[in-house]
Design a protein around this motif. Sequence first.
Motif, PDB file in Angstrom:
ATOM      1  N   GLU A   1       0.842  -1.202   0.000  1.00 32.59           N
ATOM      2  CA  GLU A   1       0.000   0.000   0.000  1.00 32.59           C
ATOM      3  C   GLU A   1       0.867   1.237   0.000  1.00 32.59           C
ATOM      4  O   GLU A   1       1.915   1.274   0.662  1.00 32.59           O
ATOM      5  N   GLU A   2       0.432   2.252  -0.688  1.00 32.73           N
ATOM      6  CA  GLU A   2       1.107   3.541  -0.594  1.00 32.73           C
ATOM      7  C   GLU A   2       0.837   4.113   0.780  1.00 32.73           C
ATOM      8  O   GLU A   2      -0.269   4.000   1.298  1.00 32.73           O
ATOM      9  N   LYS A   3       1.850   4.770   1.362  1.00 34.38           N
ATOM     10  CA  LYS A   3       1.637   5.317   2.700  1.00 34.38           C
ATOM     11  C   LYS A   3       1.068   6.736   2.591  1.00 34.38           C
ATOM     12  O   LYS A   3       1.804   7.716   2.641  1.00 34.38           O
ATOM     13  N   VAL A   4      -0.220   6.802   2.386  1.00 33.00           N
ATOM     14  CA  VAL A   4      -0.883   8.095   2.222  1.00 33.00           C
ATOM     15  C   VAL A   4      -2.078   8.167   3.173  1.00 33.00           C
ATOM     16  O   VAL A   4      -2.875   7.242   3.235  1.00 33.00           O
ATOM     17  N   CYS A   5      -2.174   9.284   3.894  1.00 30.90           N
ATOM     18  CA  CYS A   5      -3.286   9.407   4.846  1.00 30.90           C
ATOM     19  C   CYS A   5      -4.575   9.762   4.118  1.00 30.90           C
ATOM     20  O   CYS A   5      -4.560  10.136   2.949  1.00 30.90           O
ATOM     21  N   ASP A   6      -5.665   9.640   4.819  1.00 27.34           N
ATOM     22  CA  ASP A   6      -6.975   9.866   4.214  1.00 27.34           C
ATOM     23  C   ASP A   6      -7.120  11.247   3.607  1.00 27.34           C
ATOM     24  O   ASP A   6      -7.634  11.399   2.493  1.00 27.34           O
TER      25      ASP A   6
END
Lengths: 604, 252
Positions: B225-230
């Motif tokens: 998964e890409e580490k991107v917040c909501d």
Amino acid sequence: MASRKILVCCGTGCLANNSFDIYTRFLEKLKDTNTEVIPEIKATGCNGLCEKGPVVKILPDEISYFKVKAKDVDEIVSKTILKGEIIDRLLYFDTNSKKKIVSHKDASFYKHQHKIALRNIGEIDPKNIEDYKERNGFEALRKVLFEMTPDEVITEVEKSGLRGRGGAGFPTGSKWRTCSKYDNYPKYVVCNGDEGDPGAFMDRSIMEGDPNTVIEGMIICGYAINSNRGFLYIRDEYQLARENMQTAINNARKHGFLGKNILGSGFDFDLEIVRGGGAFVCGESSALMASIEGNVGEPRAKYIRSVEKGLWDKPTVLNNVETWANIPPIILNGAQWFKQIGTEKNSGTKVFSLVGKVKNTGLVEIPMGTTLRELVFDIGGGIIKDRPFKAAQTGGPSGGCIPAEYLDISLDFDNLSRIGSMMGSGGVIVMDDTTCMVELARYYMEFLSEESCGKCTTCREGINTMLNILNRITLGQGREEDIDLLISLSETIKDASLCGLGKTAPNPVMTTLKYFRDEYMEHIVDKRCPAGVCKNLTSYSIDPDTCIGCSACARKCPVNAIEGELKKPHVIHKDKCIKCGTCFTVCPSGAVKIGGGLIESYNK
Amino acid sequence: MKVIINNIEYEGLPGETLMELAKRNKVNIPNLCHKEGFEGQGRCRLCMVEAREGNKTKIVSACVYPIHDGLEVNTDSEKIRAMRKNIILLLLLKTPNNEYIKKLAEEYDVKAPERYMDFSINENCILCGLCVKACEKMGTSAISLVNRGTGKKVSTPFDDPSKDCIGCGACAQVCPTNAITMTEANGVRTIWNKEFKMVQCSICNKHYTTEEALDFIESRLGNEEEKVCDTCRKKIISEKFKESYKNIFGQP
Ligand SMILES: Cc1cc2nc3c(=O)[nH]c(=O)nc-3n(C[C@H](O)[C@H](O)[C@H](O)COP(=O)(O)O)c2cc1C
Ligand code: SF4
Ligand code: SF4
């Protein structure tokens, strides 16, 4: 002389009083006794009159001995068995006729009974399948398998008018009929042996004392609805019931009554025992099924009924132990025979467990429609010490209480719910004038608040809030508005709760409020508990005009709060009195009076 | 399937519950334990309504009641209103300091008798069970409703840190009354007596989830998964949307 039998009661009650020692002592003793015909000795199920147990019956002489001890065995053998002499000391004393009675059948406790569900209990060895067969056991099964179609079986049960004995009184035949119509296999047959109602023990007695009748009833249902698998859900604490049930299942398999191709009919059916989840609510049908499936025993909404989607979402018939025990006799003797017992809409009999302040307590099976008065006074022998009858709680903790004005009510499903109570499993607790109705309601609310599964807000929080209100009233902190809040919450809990526990939980409060409102008001307004039960609302004093100065009270008072010279009026020192009520009980002249609470002790 | 709610006719879908039908048609039936996408539970009892079947009126809980043709429903009779107020009163007695419940009580004009209110009670959970459902939906089932009666509560087995809990916080997010304590400090999240190392968003650097939760999702989806917040993810999506909008319709 026909072959003699000695029946030793080995139901849970008698076992607790060492009846098994009596049984083994008989075996030993008779082994080396020289009689022409050695009697057969049997350990049977419960005779119902547990309080007077252990019970030993000798047949065909029809001699019944009560409160027997192992050391009495030698005498019974030497006198009664060998010489036919009756041992007066061990006979039953009938409080109604004030006479000693030789055969238990003549005792008023048994005379009014009509045994269908309990027909074999106390008469046979529950672990011996031959005993059951001797009394027409498995004949009903043979009849349905070889002479009746499934449809005919259901019609017979429908015509009998049998209604479920587990509480709600739902017509058994119509339950089977609906289930038979679904073509969704496998279907299941389930026996509810959870019996969570404290004080009730009819289901335990049947499972322990006549397990085969339950098995036979269930196989018949399996045949009728086309199911091949059944479960017996038995309350966790009922170890002996489970053992006897398992023995009976094993024997039934050996004799070809269970398993594949039963008696060569081509029909398969088998049973297994499931141990109960150990909570009152597990007896509720949907919680019970969740529990069998291995889930938490929490009820679910039953807008789709379990005859359509029950165990593992398959069509399921669930009936109570006592309901099952009625099936074989109905099949054998016919619906007509059953219908003429009891009343029109409530055919057959009901087993009640009669407890509380009556002289004879125990299990009684009586035709539906018998009056409460007959149950309490003829069978129960009346109130202990002949005090006044105040009320009877029927239907278990969430049943209702019935005041003296309804003593002539005939006991059946419809009449009981009409007056705000219910049949429930058939528990009847009799109360005299020393019972406080507010405390009684409080006690049941406490039980129910602990037994609510806690799923619904109304049941969990509602019962608890009612309990808090009642706690305050019994402590002397009640207000008149509390009554309105109790009534309003009762309505909400009854209407909005999910399962039968919540829906019926307010009954004890609603019925006591309906029939004993004055008593609530005395607690709230006068700060007085007329029964002398709520300690904060009770004080004792001695009426100097009535007191004969016998000093009985002063001698018995545990804290020496009573003073007085012999033959002169006595006085209670209120600062020392702990309100135990001993003086009230021991006073021979009725001089001790119950008054209201002391002002300092309430309204903090 | 025709269903009448408060004298207005609606078209019901087979298999729908009354609550689902009502929500789809924006008919308000108050409730606390229902959430779209979750199976109805019938716990809070706030959704009780009157249902007419033939000439019988029954009181049913909308969130678990299967609709059928010809059903007539009244969600606002006097009886139902009184019941609702009592249920809110009971919740208020249970959680006298909870903001959400206090607001609800105000909205429905519910006042508890002073002497029955115990403000020392610090309870916030109303046992709606939504957190347990959310956890179940995640596929973790780390928490459950245990005990019975007033002792009922949500907890991990024996209140110990659960090996199944991944610290995703779905339970805390779904909780209507903010009853689940989830704290975050120095890149560590604490929930249900367990501490989790957090992961930073590759765009804004915010700590946004736990390592376990990320691992769990990756193992579920089978890729990294890409580490991107909501918040950043939403931004990227709306940027992309703007792009395509521009491409299709030109500069606004
Ligand atoms: C809280 C609760 C407890 C119950 N406990 C029992 C029980 O212990 N035994 C029983 O037979 N039925 C019990 N019932 C009734 C069952 O739900 C069910 O109606 C019954 O077993 C059906 O069998 P019947 O039709 O033969 O009576 C209980 C119901 C409720 C709501
Ligand atoms: S009514 Fe009470 S016991 Fe029944 S489901 Fe609701 S909370 Fe549980
Ligand atoms: S913690 Fe919140 S979501 Fe979970 S049951 Fe309690 S109130 Fe509902």
